[in-house]
Design an enzyme around this catalytic site. Structure first.
Site, PDB file in Angstrom:
ATOM      1  N   ARG A  82       0.826  -1.224   0.000  1.00 16.69           N
ATOM      2  CA  ARG A  82       0.000   0.000   0.000  1.00 16.69           C
ATOM      3  C   ARG A  82       0.852   1.262   0.000  1.00 16.69           C
ATOM      4  NH1 ARG A  82      -2.586  -3.449   3.560  1.00 16.69           N
ATOM      5  NH2 ARG A  82      -1.257  -2.816   5.290  1.00 16.69           N
ATOM      6  N   CYS A 172       4.738  -2.369  25.802  1.00 15.22           N
ATOM      7  CA  CYS A 172       4.966  -0.986  26.266  1.00 15.22           C
ATOM      8  C   CYS A 172       4.795  -0.837  27.786  1.00 15.22           C
ATOM      9  CB  CYS A 172       4.031  -0.024  25.538  1.00 15.22           C
ATOM     10  SG  CYS A 172       2.331  -0.600  25.441  1.00 15.22           S
ATOM     11  N   SER A 202      -3.127   5.698  22.263  1.00 17.19           N
ATOM     12  CA  SER A 202      -2.126   5.505  21.198  1.00 17.19           C
ATOM     13  C   SER A 202      -1.559   4.089  21.221  1.00 17.19           C
ATOM     14  CB  SER A 202      -1.002   6.536  21.312  1.00 17.19           C
ATOM     15  OG  SER A 202      -0.438   6.496  22.604  1.00 17.19           O
ATOM     16  N   GLY A 203      -1.685   3.408  22.373  1.00 12.10           N
ATOM     17  CA  GLY A 203      -1.251   2.010  22.448  1.00 12.10           C
ATOM     18  C   GLY A 203      -2.081   1.112  21.549  1.00 12.10           C
ATOM     19  N   HIS A 279       1.538   6.069  29.017  1.00 13.32           N
ATOM     20  CA  HIS A 279       0.913   5.149  29.965  1.00 13.32           C
ATOM     21  C   HIS A 279       1.323   5.536  31.394  1.00 13.32           C
ATOM     22  CE1 HIS A 279      -0.287   2.852  26.618  1.00 13.32           C
ATOM     23  NE2 HIS A 279       0.540   1.821  26.692  1.00 13.32           N
TER      24      HIS A 279
HETATM   25  P1  A2P Z   1       1.374   0.329   5.550  1.00 12.56           P
HETATM   26  O1  A2P Z   1       1.331   1.751   6.023  1.00 12.56           O
HETATM   27  O2  A2P Z   1       1.896   0.214   4.169  1.00 12.56           O
HETATM   28  O3  A2P Z   1       0.083  -0.392   5.787  1.00 12.56           O
HETATM   29  P2  A2P Z   1       0.394   0.801  12.699  1.00 12.56           P
HETATM   30  O4  A2P Z   1       0.783  -0.145  13.786  1.00 12.56           O
HETATM   31  O5  A2P Z   1       0.532   2.241  13.062  1.00 12.56           O
HETATM   32  O6  A2P Z   1      -0.927   0.455  12.093  1.00 12.56           O
HETATM   33  O7  A2P Z   1       1.498   0.537  11.510  1.00 12.56           O
HETATM   34  C1  A2P Z   1       1.708  -0.720  10.951  1.00 12.56           C
HETATM   35  C2  A2P Z   1       2.905  -0.654  10.017  1.00 12.56           C
HETATM   36  O8  A2P Z   1       3.137  -1.974   9.530  1.00 12.56           O
HETATM   37  C3  A2P Z   1       2.699   0.224   8.807  1.00 12.56           C
HETATM   38  O9  A2P Z   1       3.920   0.797   8.425  1.00 12.56           O
HETATM   39  C4  A2P Z   1       2.228  -0.789   7.757  1.00 12.56           C
HETATM   40  O10 A2P Z   1       2.480  -0.411   6.433  1.00 12.56           O
HETATM   41  C5  A2P Z   1       3.104  -1.941   8.132  1.00 12.56           C
HETATM   42  N1  A2P Z   1       2.567  -3.204   7.627  1.00 12.56           N
HETATM   43  C6  A2P Z   1       1.369  -3.759   7.886  1.00 12.56           C
HETATM   44  N2  A2P Z   1       1.241  -4.933   7.232  1.00 12.56           N
HETATM   45  C7  A2P Z   1       2.379  -5.111   6.529  1.00 12.56           C
HETATM   46  C8  A2P Z   1       2.865  -6.118   5.658  1.00 12.56           C
HETATM   47  N3  A2P Z   1       2.151  -7.202   5.357  1.00 12.56           N
HETATM   48  N4  A2P Z   1       4.098  -5.957   5.110  1.00 12.56           N
HETATM   49  C9  A2P Z   1       4.837  -4.873   5.410  1.00 12.56           C
HETATM   50  N5  A2P Z   1       4.436  -3.888   6.245  1.00 12.56           N
HETATM   51  C10 A2P Z   1       3.230  -3.998   6.793  1.00 12.56           C
END
Ligand code: A2P
Length: 379
Positions: A82, A172, A202-203, A279
């Protein structure tokens, strides 16, 4: 003499300071020391990947990395398909986000800081490790694996030495508790701990944030089971068969692993509160030895990564709003528990995205590099 050998030599006297120059009470402060910068220039440089760079913790990895002087040649920022191709400003440059794939670690990468969720870590951490990368993982996927060290650098840095390619960053709420409890364990011994937490939204990631923001405007929650605005939710993560939540059992089990004591008696109640960041925790501790409150305060004041804020007469104590954006853990409201022998109460606050996640992981990377340079761990 080659550059690397030169760096190793100068390392003997200066590296620990050089690498940990910001690892003291004030990691936020920019340090402008040209001799150290020159020494960094001459050192062996490492390549670091940030996996999940677009997420809440991932972006904070980048902020913390910008604040400290790690000897890094190349950074690689990775996320899901994405985000692939988008750019992020980091270290004054535009970095293009790469999609995380099975080939991502074919290039020369020394350390990968992961915060991309448990299932991504379960799949990709072993792939990275098999290619010689040391993964520092922020998810819960590996924390209780006996082959994986669970590390808070102020508490159990020596556990880094037995890593097999993956090092886990604790939960955390566990991390900040460890920073406050380790000095008491060393000074007095600990027999029992009662945790009661007041955890920020935020957690729960962006969804938690939005639920509070939108709840203030009267909208229904999407992330949580109930409104969080004007409310306290005695549920963090799912319920387990024993009636505790997963978050509560994480605190119990991770504490035993990090403090290296399976005989510890621990119980926890974890609560989500309508606070955006940081926290707060009430920690009731039963010590093994008698103590003097003023001496105990001094033990805490002298502990690494911990700041004592304890002046009740002037209403000074740790608070979420003052801990926000800081890398340290704050402790106060220290008082004897008069209901038991050798009991003490603490109030412990930290920024859950910084010390509770990103800062702790970057400090593990910092310590690992120091150990590589000192020859304590072979690369
Ligand atoms: P992306 O922004 O492209 O979805 P948060 O915990 O704030 O939701 O962030 C999750 C992080 O993990 C984001 O950077 C997200 O990327 C990334 N992420 C989620 N699923 C995947 C995946 N299958 N492969 C690589 N990165 C991932």
């Amino acid at each position: 003499m080659c550059l690397y050998a030169k760096a190793k030599l100068s390392t003997r006297g200066g590296l620990a300071f050089l690498l940990f120059v910001n690892h003291t009470k004030d990691l936020n402060k920019k340090v402008s020391v040209s001799a150290q910068e020159m020494e960094l220039e001459n050192m062996k440089k490492y390549n670091i990947a940030v996996v999940g760079a677009t997420g809440m913790v991932g972006r904070t990895f980048l902020k913390v990395l910008e604040e400290i002087n790690l000897p890094v040649e190349n950074y690689y920022l990775m996320a899901s398909a994405r985000s692939a191709g988008k750019t992020i400003k980091f270290m004054g440059k535009d970095y293009v986000i790469e999609e995380l794939t099975e080939q991502s670690f074919d290039k020369d990468i020394d350390i990968a800081l992961f915060s991309a969720g448990g299932s991504t870590s379960e799949k990709f951490s072993p792939i990275a490790a098999s290619k010689g990368v040391v993964v520092i993982d922020n998810s819960s996927a590996w924390r209780m694996d006996p082959k994986v060290p669970l590390v808070v650098p102020e508490v159990n840095p020596e556990d880094i030495k037995w890593h097999n390619g993956i090092i886990a960053n604790p939960n955390c709420s566990t991390i900040q508790a460890m920073v406050a409890l380790r000095p008491l364990q060393l000074a007095y011994g600990i027999s029992r701990i009662i945790y009661s937490t007041y955890q920020a939204v935020s957690g729960a990631g962006m969804g938690g944030y939005s639920d509070l923001e939108n709840g203030i405007k009267g909208e229904a929650p999407k992330k949580f089971n109930h409104p969080i605005f004007n409310n306290c939710l005695p549920q963090i993560d799912v319920f387990l068969d024993n009636g505790y939540t997963k978050e509560e059992m994480k605190m119990v089990n991770e504490t035993k692993k990090i403090l290296g004591d399976d005989s510890l008696r621990i119980t926890a109640t974890t609560v989500r509160v309508p606070v955006f960041d940081c926290h707060s925790e009430s920690i009731n501790v039963e010590l093994k030895k008698p103590f003097d409150v003023e001496e105990l305060k001094k033990v805490l004041a002298d502990a690494p990564g911990l700041v004592l804020q304890d002046d009740p007469a002037n209403a000074v104590y740790p608070m979420a709003i003052t801990a926000k954006g800081k890398n340290e853990t704050f402790v106060g409201r220290i008082r004897r528990d008069e209901s038991i022998e050798n009991g003490v109460n603490l109030w412990v606050v930290a920024d859950n995205i910084r010390k509770g996640a990103a800062t702790n992981a970057v400090q593990i990377a910092q310590k690992l590099i120091e150990m590589w340079e000192n020859g304590e761990v072979t690369r």
